[in-house]
Design an enzyme around this catalytic site. Sequence first.
Site, mmCIF file in Angstrom:
data_model
loop_
_atom_site.group_PDB
_atom_site.id
_atom_site.type_symbol
_atom_site.label_atom_id
_atom_site.label_comp_id
_atom_site.label_asym_id
_atom_site.label_seq_id
_atom_site.Cartn_x
_atom_site.Cartn_y
_atom_site.Cartn_z
ATOM 1 N N GLU A 93 8.089 -4.454 23.929
ATOM 2 C CA GLU A 93 8.541 -5.018 25.199
ATOM 3 C C GLU A 93 8.155 -6.482 25.321
ATOM 4 O O GLU A 93 7.094 -6.889 24.843
ATOM 5 C CB GLU A 93 7.858 -4.280 26.353
ATOM 6 C CG GLU A 93 8.237 -2.832 26.440
ATOM 7 C CD GLU A 93 7.394 -2.073 27.456
ATOM 8 O OE1 GLU A 93 6.905 -2.696 28.422
ATOM 9 O OE2 GLU A 93 7.239 -0.865 27.265
ATOM 10 N N CYS A 106 5.903 -13.006 28.237
ATOM 11 C CA CYS A 106 4.777 -12.180 27.823
ATOM 12 C C CYS A 106 5.260 -11.390 26.615
ATOM 13 O O CYS A 106 6.266 -10.678 26.692
ATOM 14 C CB CYS A 106 4.409 -11.251 28.984
ATOM 15 S SG CYS A 106 3.172 -10.028 28.539
ATOM 16 N N CYS A 113 -0.942 0.476 20.134
ATOM 17 C CA CYS A 113 -2.252 -0.180 20.125
ATOM 18 C C CYS A 113 -3.304 0.877 19.809
ATOM 19 O O CYS A 113 -3.158 2.037 20.179
ATOM 20 C CB CYS A 113 -2.522 -0.765 21.517
ATOM 21 S SG CYS A 113 -4.089 -1.675 21.647
ATOM 22 N N CYS A 117 -7.905 1.739 25.564
ATOM 23 C CA CYS A 117 -8.322 1.509 26.959
ATOM 24 C C CYS A 117 -7.730 2.620 27.840
ATOM 25 O O CYS A 117 -6.546 2.924 27.744
ATOM 26 C CB CYS A 117 -7.862 0.134 27.454
ATOM 27 S SG CYS A 117 -8.581 -1.214 26.509
ATOM 28 N N CYS A 120 -4.492 2.086 30.165
ATOM 29 C CA CYS A 120 -3.361 1.342 29.605
ATOM 30 C C CYS A 120 -2.315 2.260 28.971
ATOM 31 O O CYS A 120 -2.651 3.141 28.176
ATOM 32 C CB CYS A 120 -3.886 0.349 28.569
ATOM 33 S SG CYS A 120 -2.582 -0.655 27.850
ATOM 34 N N GLY A 160 -0.220 -4.115 22.492
ATOM 35 C CA GLY A 160 -1.006 -4.413 21.297
ATOM 36 C C GLY A 160 -2.190 -5.313 21.570
ATOM 37 O O GLY A 160 -2.325 -5.915 22.639
ATOM 38 N N SER A 215 -10.166 -9.493 28.617
ATOM 39 C CA SER A 215 -10.014 -8.315 29.484
ATOM 40 C C SER A 215 -11.387 -7.696 29.645
ATOM 41 O O SER A 215 -11.862 -6.974 28.772
ATOM 42 C CB SER A 215 -9.044 -7.322 28.849
ATOM 43 O OG SER A 215 -7.781 -7.920 28.720
ATOM 44 N N HIS A 217 -12.974 -6.183 32.876
ATOM 45 C CA HIS A 217 -12.803 -4.948 33.662
ATOM 46 C C HIS A 217 -14.079 -4.256 34.121
ATOM 47 O O HIS A 217 -14.029 -3.360 34.959
ATOM 48 C CB HIS A 217 -11.903 -3.933 32.946
ATOM 49 C CG HIS A 217 -10.575 -4.480 32.515
ATOM 50 N ND1 HIS A 217 -9.846 -5.353 33.287
ATOM 51 C CD2 HIS A 217 -9.841 -4.313 31.380
ATOM 52 C CE1 HIS A 217 -8.724 -5.668 32.653
ATOM 53 N NE2 HIS A 217 -8.702 -5.058 31.495
ATOM 54 N N CYS A 342 2.877 -3.636 30.976
ATOM 55 C CA CYS A 342 3.037 -3.405 29.546
ATOM 56 C C CYS A 342 2.996 -1.940 29.158
ATOM 57 O O CYS A 342 2.214 -1.160 29.654
ATOM 58 C CB CYS A 342 2.000 -4.184 28.759
ATOM 59 S SG CYS A 342 0.320 -3.772 29.188
HETATM 60 N N1 SAH Z 1 -4.860 -6.094 24.145
HETATM 61 C C1 SAH Z 1 -4.916 -7.283 24.933
HETATM 62 C C2 SAH Z 1 -3.587 -7.717 25.527
HETATM 63 C C3 SAH Z 1 -2.682 -6.666 26.111
HETATM 64 S S1 SAH Z 1 -3.067 -5.948 27.660
HETATM 65 C C4 SAH Z 1 -5.971 -7.147 26.005
HETATM 66 O O1 SAH Z 1 -6.551 -6.084 26.137
HETATM 67 O O2 SAH Z 1 -6.257 -8.134 26.674
HETATM 68 C C5 SAH Z 1 -2.848 -7.220 28.856
HETATM 69 C C6 SAH Z 1 -3.690 -7.010 30.094
HETATM 70 O O3 SAH Z 1 -3.190 -5.916 30.910
HETATM 71 C C7 SAH Z 1 -5.132 -6.664 29.776
HETATM 72 O O4 SAH Z 1 -5.992 -7.367 30.619
HETATM 73 C C8 SAH Z 1 -5.165 -5.172 30.063
HETATM 74 O O5 SAH Z 1 -6.457 -4.720 30.241
HETATM 75 C C9 SAH Z 1 -4.270 -5.082 31.279
HETATM 76 N N2 SAH Z 1 -3.769 -3.743 31.588
HETATM 77 C C10 SAH Z 1 -3.431 -2.754 30.750
HETATM 78 N N3 SAH Z 1 -3.035 -1.664 31.431
HETATM 79 C C11 SAH Z 1 -3.109 -1.975 32.734
HETATM 80 C C12 SAH Z 1 -2.828 -1.266 33.937
HETATM 81 N N4 SAH Z 1 -2.423 -0.018 33.930
HETATM 82 N N5 SAH Z 1 -3.051 -1.927 35.104
HETATM 83 C C13 SAH Z 1 -3.461 -3.207 35.123
HETATM 84 N N6 SAH Z 1 -3.730 -3.917 34.026
HETATM 85 C C14 SAH Z 1 -3.564 -3.309 32.841
#
Ligand code: SAH
Length: 356
Positions: A93, A106, A113, A117, A120, A160, A215, A217, A342
Site C-alpha cells: 500500500e 507514504c 512485516c 507490534c 499493527c 514493513g 515509534s 509508544h 497501514c
Molecule cells: N515499521 C516502521 C514503519 C511502519 S509503521 C515503524 O514501526 O515505525 C508507521 C507508524 O504507524 C508507526 O509509528 C507504527 O507504530 C504506527 N502504527 C501501526 N499500527 C497502528 C495503529 N493501529 N494505530 C496507530 N498507529 C499505528
Amino acid sequence: MTDPSRDLLSLLPDQLEALLLSVGEPKYRASQLFPQLHRGLSPDEMTNIGKATREKLASAAEYHLPAVRRKLISALDGTVKYLFELRDGNCVESVVMKYNHGNTICISSQVGCRMGCKFCASTIGGKVRDLIPGELIGQVIAAQKDTGERISNIVMMGIGEPLDNYDNVIQFLKLVAHPDGLNIGYRHISLSTCGVVPNILRLAGQDFPITLSISLHASDDVTRSSIMPVNKRWGVDELLNACKAYYDKTNRRISFEYTLISGKNDTAAAATQLANVLNRHLRSRTSTMPIHVNLIPVNEVTETGFKRASDENIAAFARILEAHGIRATVRRRLGSDINASCGQLRRAEGLKNEET
Ligand code: SAH
C-alpha cells in the site's frame, strides 16, 4: 525475485552505465534512460531509444513499475490510497496525502512485516519479502504518474520495517534524491523505525540529512515489550542512546511517534514518565536537542482489540509533555473514510482472496 542488479529502476546512473557497457551499448545512454525511467516511462515508450538497444536491455535487465490494483480516494480530504501489485503478484500500500506545502507519499518497505507490534495490521501475517530499490521508488513514480501531480515529500511509514531492509532502503534514498531523477531532497524524506538499534547507528554514519522518526509508544521496558516485541532485543535505554548518537552525528531533529491506546499507555503518569525519560536521555546542560512527540490516537484494527484513548486523555497527555518542554502534536487523521492506515487495505484484499 528479481535480482536488483537486473532491475532497471533499482540502478543508479553509473550502474546503468555498467549494464549498458556489458551489452555493448555506449554508456551515454544511461543519461537518456535514467530520467525517463524515473518519469515512469518503460524503455519501449522512449522515443530516443532504438529497437536494437531495447532488445539488448531486455536481455540483461527487467523493467517493472508497480501496477495500480485498487485506488481509493477520500471524499473528505482528497487522500489517495493505492494498493499496488508487484511483479510477483504480492501487494503493498501507498498513500498520497495533500498538504498545503505539497504532496506527501507514504510508502511501504516490505511485503508484510516481522516485527510483531501488537497494534499493527501490517504484521499480522508476518513478513513475506523485502522490497527491492526499484519497488520502493516505483511506488513514488507510479503514484506521481497516476495523479499527474508532483510528489515532494516521502515518509517511509507504510507496511514493513525500513531498517529491517537496510541495503535496499539506502539504495532507494540515493535513487530518489538523484538530481537527474525525482530529485526529492533528503530533508523532504522521513524514515520511521520501531527501533532496530544497530541500523539506526549505521544510518547515522551515512551522510543523509533525512528525518528519523522513532515509534516509541511506551517509555518503560515492561509496557513497551508487551506491545512491541523488538523492545526485548533493544530496550528503551539502548534505543534512546542510539537516538542521541544519531542526533550528535547528524544534528537532525528526531521525532517520536506515540500511539495512544486506552488503558495501556495513555495516563497522566505515562505522560510524565515519557517526558522525564526523553529529557534524561536526550537533553543535558550541553545539549538542547529539539524533541518532537507525535501523538497518534490508535487506529482500531479488529484483530488487535486495542481501543483509542479518549480525547480528554489525548489532550491532557499533550499538555503534560508541553509542560516539560517537549513539543507535542496530535496527528491529524487523513483518509479516515478509506481505511488509509497501514496494512488494512492489503489485509482486506488478502482476506477477500482467501474467501474466493
Ligand atoms: N515499521 C516502521 C514503519 C511502519 S509503521 C515503524 O514501526 O515505525 C508507521 C507508524 O504507524 C508507526 O509509528 C507504527 O507504530 C504506527 N502504527 C501501526 N499500527 C497502528 C495503529 N493501529 N494505530 C496507530 N498507529 C499505528
